[in-house]
Design an enzyme around this catalytic site. Sequence first.
Site, PDB file in Angstrom:
ATOM      1  CB  SER A   1      -0.950  -0.045   1.207  1.00 33.76           C
ATOM      2  OG  SER A   1      -2.021   0.855   1.039  1.00 33.76           O
TER       3      SER A   1
ATOM      4  CG  HIS B   1      -5.484  -2.920   0.083  1.00 38.27           C
ATOM      5  ND1 HIS B   1      -4.485  -2.904  -0.860  1.00 38.27           N
ATOM      6  CD2 HIS B   1      -5.139  -1.988   1.016  1.00 38.27           C
ATOM      7  CE1 HIS B   1      -3.567  -2.003  -0.519  1.00 38.27           C
ATOM      8  NE2 HIS B   1      -3.940  -1.444   0.617  1.00 38.27           N
TER       9      HIS B   1
ATOM     10  CG  ASP C   1      -6.052  -4.513  -3.469  1.00 36.24           C
ATOM     11  OD1 ASP C   1      -6.755  -3.505  -3.258  1.00 36.24           O
ATOM     12  OD2 ASP C   1      -4.844  -4.560  -3.197  1.00 36.24           O
TER      13      ASP C   1
END
Length: 345
Positions: A139, A322, A289
Amino acid sequence: MNRVTDRVAIPNVTLESGTFLEEIELVYERAGTKGKPIILVCHALTGNHITVGTEDSPGWWRGLIHEGGYVDLDQYEVITFNTLGGCHGSTGPLSLSPETGQIYGADFPTLTVRDLVEIQFLALKKLGVHQLHSVMGSSLGGMQVLEWAVMYPWFIKSIIPLAITPQFSDYAIAFNHISAQAIRQDPNWQQGKIPKDGLGLARSIGMITYRSAPLFQSRFNREHDGDQYQVVHYLNYQAEQIAERFDANSYLVLLEAMNSHDLSRGRGDLEQIFFDWQAPVYAFGFEHDLLYPPEDIQKFIQDLQAFDKEARYIHVDTAFGHDGFLVEFDHWGPEVEKVLQQIDK
């Protein structure tokens, strides 16, 4: 295993915005075996420098990184900084401004992902580190990993980006905008107080994007907890917890840094960047995700392969979306271990 937490000071820093800072401090954790290859880990939005931690107080990636682990601390040394702009000891909105003598708060300068990487590079040099075996992160951390490959290719041997694409999408920017507005519209934030409601709402928005519809359905299944749906209770709990451990202005600063993420910004097109690329890339994509679709990560790898670069895509089948990079280490940790073995050859 050796493990220390400490801080390092970097003087005379000019940010991408042109803002000059006389001194910056970064807090860090350094764990593993001294003299072994060094892996830099970059944390996500609300993460911190405690990647490994201790058995009694484990860090956020201890399931991946420990003695005998998928990242074996008998074989490597791992460094993680609390990022510039964070709120766990590094210079950020909670720090005192040398100009005013007051806490920066909402006046902390704008940051970019490139700022975060440059400061870490300077910090590593002060710590006597002259090469990184690999840089890995997910991320916001993954954004930094990709920038390392472009900014300091001679300093690294490889990168392992997880759940990240070369550019932050308009779809993801839209969610960040809503989250930022939730904080800024809280009357407490406007008065310089802790915007518990606004920050909590921002966190709830984030949790919806971090997880997946199949996970929510299997976990909550429209069940009630008293007079509330369990999914609502879960989001409310997450909202309450974030105000206890994270600063709202750090949240805003780092959201904006994420929005700036674009490898091609000011560098021409991505094709030229891929042509000049040097570091081997082992990129992980996570099923479901929403923010960084696996197919976009796979395309990134295919684009690098088209230029005969050493690049591989690893797909992780998970219902967590995610947030898959924070759980189920047995699902994808073995692949990280294989990647490190390949880099070692």
